[in-house]
Motif scaffolding. Structure first.
Motif, PDB file in Angstrom:
ATOM      1  N   LEU A 104      -4.079   2.457   2.043  1.00 30.11           N
ATOM      2  CA  LEU A 104      -2.732   1.888   1.956  1.00 30.11           C
ATOM      3  C   LEU A 104      -2.247   1.472   3.342  1.00 30.11           C
ATOM      4  CD1 LEU A 104      -0.478   1.444  -0.199  1.00 30.11           C
ATOM      5  CD2 LEU A 104       0.485   3.627   0.570  1.00 30.11           C
ATOM      6  N   ARG A 105      -1.825   0.214   3.471  1.00 31.01           N
ATOM      7  CA  ARG A 105      -1.428  -0.314   4.771  1.00 31.01           C
ATOM      8  C   ARG A 105       0.052  -0.115   5.063  1.00 31.01           C
ATOM      9  NH1 ARG A 105      -6.475  -1.123   4.102  1.00 31.01           N
ATOM     10  NH2 ARG A 105      -7.627  -2.514   5.498  1.00 31.01           N
ATOM     11  N   ASN A 106       0.917  -0.412   4.086  1.00 33.23           N
ATOM     12  CA  ASN A 106       2.356  -0.384   4.358  1.00 33.23           C
ATOM     13  C   ASN A 106       3.095   0.087   3.113  1.00 33.23           C
ATOM     14  OD1 ASN A 106       5.033  -0.830   5.048  1.00 33.23           O
ATOM     15  ND2 ASN A 106       4.628  -2.793   6.030  1.00 33.23           N
ATOM     16  N   ALA A 107       3.617   1.291   3.175  1.00 36.75           N
ATOM     17  CA  ALA A 107       4.305   1.875   2.023  1.00 36.75           C
ATOM     18  C   ALA A 107       5.692   1.301   1.810  1.00 36.75           C
ATOM     19  CB  ALA A 107       4.396   3.399   2.185  1.00 36.75           C
ATOM     20  N   ASP A 108       6.153   0.449   2.717  1.00 33.27           N
ATOM     21  CA  ASP A 108       7.471  -0.167   2.563  1.00 33.27           C
ATOM     22  C   ASP A 108       7.406  -1.506   1.834  1.00 33.27           C
ATOM     23  OD1 ASP A 108       8.820   1.905   3.867  1.00 33.27           O
ATOM     24  OD2 ASP A 108       8.375   1.044   5.836  1.00 33.27           O
ATOM     25  N   GLU A 109       6.198  -2.009   1.584  1.00 33.95           N
ATOM     26  CA  GLU A 109       6.021  -3.276   0.887  1.00 33.95           C
ATOM     27  C   GLU A 109       5.826  -3.037  -0.613  1.00 33.95           C
ATOM     28  OE1 GLU A 109       6.230  -6.261   2.022  1.00 33.95           O
ATOM     29  OE2 GLU A 109       6.120  -6.012   4.199  1.00 33.95           O
ATOM     30  N   GLY A 134       6.076   5.572  -1.045  1.00 28.69           N
ATOM     31  CA  GLY A 134       6.421   4.159  -1.076  1.00 28.69           C
ATOM     32  C   GLY A 134       7.868   3.913  -1.465  1.00 28.69           C
ATOM     33  N   SER A 135       8.382   2.748  -1.058  1.00 27.29           N
ATOM     34  CA  SER A 135       9.790   2.456  -1.315  1.00 27.29           C
ATOM     35  C   SER A 135       9.987   1.194  -2.156  1.00 27.29           C
ATOM     36  CB  SER A 135      10.539   2.286   0.013  1.00 27.29           C
ATOM     37  OG  SER A 135       9.961   1.250   0.793  1.00 27.29           O
ATOM     38  N   HIS A 163       7.942   7.067 -13.368  1.00 30.01           N
ATOM     39  CA  HIS A 163       8.352   6.271 -12.212  1.00 30.01           C
ATOM     40  C   HIS A 163       8.744   4.874 -12.669  1.00 30.01           C
ATOM     41  CE1 HIS A 163       6.812   9.261  -9.308  1.00 30.01           C
ATOM     42  NE2 HIS A 163       5.870   9.462 -10.206  1.00 30.01           N
ATOM     43  N   ASP A 164      10.024   4.564 -12.564  1.00 30.59           N
ATOM     44  CA  ASP A 164      10.519   3.272 -13.027  1.00 30.59           C
ATOM     45  C   ASP A 164       9.930   2.107 -12.239  1.00 30.59           C
ATOM     46  OD1 ASP A 164      12.091   4.532 -14.902  1.00 30.59           O
ATOM     47  OD2 ASP A 164      13.898   4.542 -13.653  1.00 30.59           O
ATOM     48  N   GLN A 165       9.521   2.346 -11.003  1.00 29.66           N
ATOM     49  CA  GLN A 165       9.013   1.250 -10.176  1.00 29.66           C
ATOM     50  C   GLN A 165       7.557   0.900 -10.481  1.00 29.66           C
ATOM     51  OE1 GLN A 165       9.350   4.430  -9.194  1.00 29.66           O
ATOM     52  NE2 GLN A 165       8.510   4.796  -7.146  1.00 29.66           N
ATOM     53  N   LEU A 166       6.912   1.663 -11.383  1.00 30.56           N
ATOM     54  CA  LEU A 166       5.504   1.440 -11.706  1.00 30.56           C
ATOM     55  C   LEU A 166       5.345   0.730 -13.038  1.00 30.56           C
ATOM     56  CD1 LEU A 166       2.419   1.861 -11.416  1.00 30.56           C
ATOM     57  CD2 LEU A 166       2.740   4.156 -12.401  1.00 30.56           C
ATOM     58  N   SER A 167       4.540  -0.333 -13.015  1.00 31.51           N
ATOM     59  CA  SER A 167       4.163  -1.051 -14.235  1.00 31.51           C
ATOM     60  C   SER A 167       2.642  -1.063 -14.324  1.00 31.51           C
ATOM     61  CB  SER A 167       4.707  -2.479 -14.209  1.00 31.51           C
ATOM     62  OG  SER A 167       4.230  -3.220 -15.310  1.00 31.51           O
ATOM     63  N   VAL A 168       2.089  -0.766 -15.503  1.00 30.82           N
ATOM     64  CA  VAL A 168       0.643  -0.706 -15.700  1.00 30.82           C
ATOM     65  C   VAL A 168       0.227  -1.754 -16.730  1.00 30.82           C
ATOM     66  CG1 VAL A 168      -1.323   0.722 -16.386  1.00 30.82           C
ATOM     67  CG2 VAL A 168       0.598   1.755 -15.141  1.00 30.82           C
ATOM     68  N   VAL A 169      -0.807  -2.539 -16.383  1.00 35.59           N
ATOM     69  CA  VAL A 169      -1.340  -3.562 -17.283  1.00 35.59           C
ATOM     70  C   VAL A 169      -2.836  -3.317 -17.466  1.00 35.59           C
ATOM     71  CG1 VAL A 169      -1.776  -6.026 -17.625  1.00 35.59           C
ATOM     72  CG2 VAL A 169       0.358  -5.276 -16.534  1.00 35.59           C
ATOM     73  N   TYR A 170      -3.260  -3.168 -18.720  1.00 38.99           N
ATOM     74  CA  TYR A 170      -4.679  -3.061 -19.041  1.00 38.99           C
ATOM     75  C   TYR A 170      -5.144  -4.383 -19.646  1.00 38.99           C
ATOM     76  CZ  TYR A 170      -3.418   1.936 -19.056  1.00 38.99           C
ATOM     77  OH  TYR A 170      -2.936   3.188 -18.738  1.00 38.99           O
ATOM     78  N   SER A 171      -6.360  -4.804 -19.306  1.00 40.75           N
ATOM     79  CA  SER A 171      -6.953  -5.977 -19.931  1.00 40.75           C
ATOM     80  C   SER A 171      -8.373  -5.634 -20.363  1.00 40.75           C
ATOM     81  CB  SER A 171      -6.981  -7.166 -18.957  1.00 40.75           C
ATOM     82  OG  SER A 171      -7.499  -8.318 -19.585  1.00 40.75           O
ATOM     83  N   LEU A 172      -8.719  -5.995 -21.603  1.00 35.48           N
ATOM     84  CA  LEU A 172     -10.034  -5.690 -22.157  1.00 35.48           C
ATOM     85  C   LEU A 172     -10.859  -6.968 -22.294  1.00 35.48           C
ATOM     86  CD1 LEU A 172      -9.053  -3.144 -24.961  1.00 35.48           C
ATOM     87  CD2 LEU A 172      -9.588  -2.697 -22.550  1.00 35.48           C
ATOM     88  N   SER A 173     -12.107  -6.908 -21.839  1.00 34.87           N
ATOM     89  CA  SER A 173     -12.949  -8.106 -21.850  1.00 34.87           C
ATOM     90  C   SER A 173     -13.850  -8.200 -23.076  1.00 34.87           C
ATOM     91  CB  SER A 173     -13.813  -8.147 -20.583  1.00 34.87           C
ATOM     92  OG  SER A 173     -14.661  -7.015 -20.513  1.00 34.87           O
ATOM     93  N   GLU A 174     -14.058  -7.071 -23.809  1.00 35.08           N
ATOM     94  CA  GLU A 174     -14.983  -7.104 -24.937  1.00 35.08           C
ATOM     95  C   GLU A 174     -14.389  -6.492 -26.201  1.00 35.08           C
ATOM     96  OE1 GLU A 174     -18.756  -5.435 -23.907  1.00 35.08           O
ATOM     97  OE2 GLU A 174     -19.064  -6.787 -22.192  1.00 35.08           O
ATOM     98  N   GLU A 175     -13.074  -6.412 -26.276  1.00 32.12           N
ATOM     99  CA  GLU A 175     -12.427  -5.862 -27.472  1.00 32.12           C
ATOM    100  C   GLU A 175     -11.105  -6.584 -27.721  1.00 32.12           C
ATOM    101  OE1 GLU A 175     -10.219  -1.751 -28.943  1.00 32.12           O
ATOM    102  OE2 GLU A 175     -11.847  -1.590 -27.501  1.00 32.12           O
TER     103      GLU A 175
END
Length: 237
Positions: A104-109, A134-135, A163-175
């Motif tokens: 991780l380079r910059n936790a403020d970004e 992180g902020s 954590h409201d600031q986190l969004s998770v996206v999954y993508s499936l290539s064979e299903e």
């Protein structure tokens, strides 16, 4: 310098991936995202002598304890992965010092993590670190073949709930399913209105190169895209 650790936990995460908790005498010091190496000797049948096998695996936990957590996918022709999947609780394994460029380079970004397969392992460690210090906002993109092979899904879903600031996206290539399909990097612009952020990318070399190229097409500067750094040469070869 190599050191020994004892396997204290083994968990079958997916049909091909086991998670190992390895304890050592001293507390581990490393940056989340860095990898250790598993080291052992095997008999080279062609040369009729022992050869040293050294393979890198990334810790998915954060530092501050005497434990390392490694998630290792078994490949039938993979010397080290087969070796590790044959280990049992209480076995001793030899590890190398932790290092690597993907940190991780910059936790403020604002940040986005983009990974496929076992490329998720450094991302899990850096995500945990970012959520602690992180902020900004963090978007986590993860691609797999099908649902049964998604690693750390329960953990990611729980973290997204907490954590409201986190969004998770999954993508499936064979299903086929009700979520995104195909290559995960092709969905970045579908979910990010603002590309003014740091991107961390990990997966097979072709995926890393393709993701960097796609981000460049979208106007993201090279100095805001981070990977281990060796993938370009691997694909060129």
């Amino acid at each position: 310098m190599p050191f020994e650790g004892t396997i204290t936990s083994i968990h079958q995460m997916t049909p091909q991936v086991k998670q190992f908790v390895i304890e050592a005498d001293d507390e581990f010091e490393f940056e989340p995202g860095q990898h250790t190496t598993v080291r052992f000797e095997r008999r080279d049948s062609d040369e009729d002598e022992d050869e040293q096998v050294v393979r890198p695996y990334t810790a998915t936990n954060t530092p501050g304890s005497n434990q390392l957590t490694l998630a290792i996918k078994r490949y039938d022709d993979g010397t080290a992965s087969v070796y590790m999947h044959e280990r049992e609780m209480g076995d001793t394994v030899t590890l190398g010092d932790l290092g690597g460029n993907l940190t991780l380079r910059n936790a403020d970004e604002n940040v986005a993590f983009v990974s496929t397969g076992t490329g998720i392992t450094p991302m899990m460690a850096m995500l945990k670190q970012y959520l602690e210090v992180g902020s900004g906002d963090v978007d986590f993109f993860y691609g797999e073949k099908n649902q049964e092979n998604i690693m750390y899904r329960e953990t990611l879903d729980q973290l997204a709930t907490e954590h409201d600031q986190l969004s998770v996206v999954y993508s499936l290539s064979e299903e086929g399913w009700d979520g995104p399909t195909g290559h995960v990097q092709n969905h970045i612009e579908d979910y990010l209105d603002d590309l003014d952020r740091d991107f961390y990318v990990c997966g097979v070399p072709q995926m890393v190169v393709d993701t960097k190229n796609r981000l460049g097409e979208l106007g993201v500067s090279d100095d805001r895209v981070f990977s281990e750094g060796w993938e370009d040469g691997e694909v060129e070869e």
